[in-house]
Design an enzyme around this catalytic site. Sequence first.
Site, PDB file in Angstrom:
ATOM      1  N   THR A   1      -7.846   9.046   7.730  1.00 46.15           N
ATOM      2  CA  THR A   1      -8.313  10.423   7.605  1.00 46.15           C
ATOM      3  C   THR A   1      -8.831  10.953   8.935  1.00 46.15           C
ATOM      4  OG1 THR A   1      -8.874  10.131   5.265  1.00 46.15           O
ATOM      5  CG2 THR A   1      -9.938  11.958   6.425  1.00 46.15           C
TER       6      THR A   1
ATOM      7  N   GLY B   1      -9.063   4.176   9.402  1.00 48.11           N
ATOM      8  CA  GLY B   1      -9.281   5.445  10.096  1.00 48.11           C
ATOM      9  C   GLY B   1      -8.182   6.465   9.891  1.00 48.11           C
TER      10      GLY B   1
ATOM     11  N   LYS C   1       8.790   3.076  12.114  1.00 46.13           N
ATOM     12  CA  LYS C   1      10.088   3.698  11.838  1.00 46.13           C
ATOM     13  C   LYS C   1      10.142   5.007  12.586  1.00 46.13           C
ATOM     14  CE  LYS C   1      13.080   5.756   8.326  1.00 46.13           C
ATOM     15  NZ  LYS C   1      13.269   6.149   6.912  1.00 46.13           N
TER      16      LYS C   1
ATOM     17  N   GLU D   1      -9.319  13.333  -1.461  1.00 41.27           N
ATOM     18  CA  GLU D   1     -10.343  12.282  -1.567  1.00 41.27           C
ATOM     19  C   GLU D   1     -11.699  12.739  -1.053  1.00 41.27           C
ATOM     20  OE1 GLU D   1     -10.581   7.545  -0.660  1.00 41.27           O
ATOM     21  OE2 GLU D   1      -9.830   8.798   0.967  1.00 41.27           O
TER      22      GLU D   1
ATOM     23  N   GLU E   1       3.545   0.617  -3.484  1.00 41.25           N
ATOM     24  CA  GLU E   1       4.104   1.155  -4.729  1.00 41.25           C
ATOM     25  C   GLU E   1       5.568   1.559  -4.690  1.00 41.25           C
ATOM     26  OE1 GLU E   1       0.491   2.961  -7.311  1.00 41.25           O
ATOM     27  OE2 GLU E   1       1.075   4.140  -5.588  1.00 41.25           O
TER      28      GLU E   1
END
Length: 335
Positions: free
Chosen positions: A70, A68, A278, A93, A236
């Site tokens: 977006t 969820g 964080k 997207e 990544e």
Amino acid sequence: QLNKPTAISIVSASEAIDKAIDNFSSRVKLAKQNKIEGVTSGNAELDKLTNGFKGSKLYVIAGRPGMGKTSRALGYARAAALNGDPVAVFTLEMPDYELADKLIMAEFHESVSVDLYLSGKSPDSDIEKITSAAAMAKKLPIIIDPNPTVNIRYIKATSRKLKRTKKIKMIVIDYLQLVSSDDERSKVREQEVAKISRSCKLMAKELDLPVLLLCQLNRNVEGRSNREPMLSDLRESGAIEQDADLVFLYYRPAYYGITSDENSGADLTDTLITIIAKHRGGALGKVFERHDKAMNRFTRYNPFEPIESASNQFPDVRNMPVNNHYEVERNETPF
């Protein structure tokens, strides 16, 4: 250029301390007025932990597909817009009309069937309500850029222009892994992602705006018995964690077939958990919400609170005591 500091950016410690005290005085004044420093999220509990989305900060909103991201980020944008803070949304997207569907459905009355709206089978009795909902959504000061093939240079240039011409107060980018870097020579994706992440942080500082950067988590979470995401699941590049001022990790237990808490038995159906993993200079924690996926609405819900002590709805963000720049009149179009 963002990466070329100039002499004007160098100040003495004394000047920096004066700025810090001025900022502290502003926070004291806002706190006495029961206001927040940044742009509201629409969730008073989250605003209490973060003091709103603040300028110069990079907020990384991360989760696995289907969590969820977006919808929730668009909910933040809608809450800000309802309070008169224009928002720029870069949607790499989702087409603009699908994002608009979510904004329209968020304005629906409960009697309007979302399924019938999406299938085109709405009865005549719903047409006027849908038209009214669309008219309400059109008044929101949200600017959508649906270009699916943009690089970070384009996002920075467009954001600068929108701050100047539309007075935007927040930027949403959906999502990091779809953004191209400025350096076409970069062949290693991890290095490319690190450059994009760093550029987003520098853009937030240059424009003095909060930047909400959506991000995919890697598949490591799928291989653990405890499916709650962790910072190490950021996909990544560890640079994302390093650059972010705050990281929100989204977790929906029901997505993994967990519909109740094993200890308390609390209902976790349709529950979205925002894990503040964080928070540079602030508190960590969890915020619970119930997600009405059909109408793209989020309501306050803590499964571990007694039902009688929990409010089912967030307060109407149009009436929340936040630090508004101006109010949107619902009978006027902002742009």
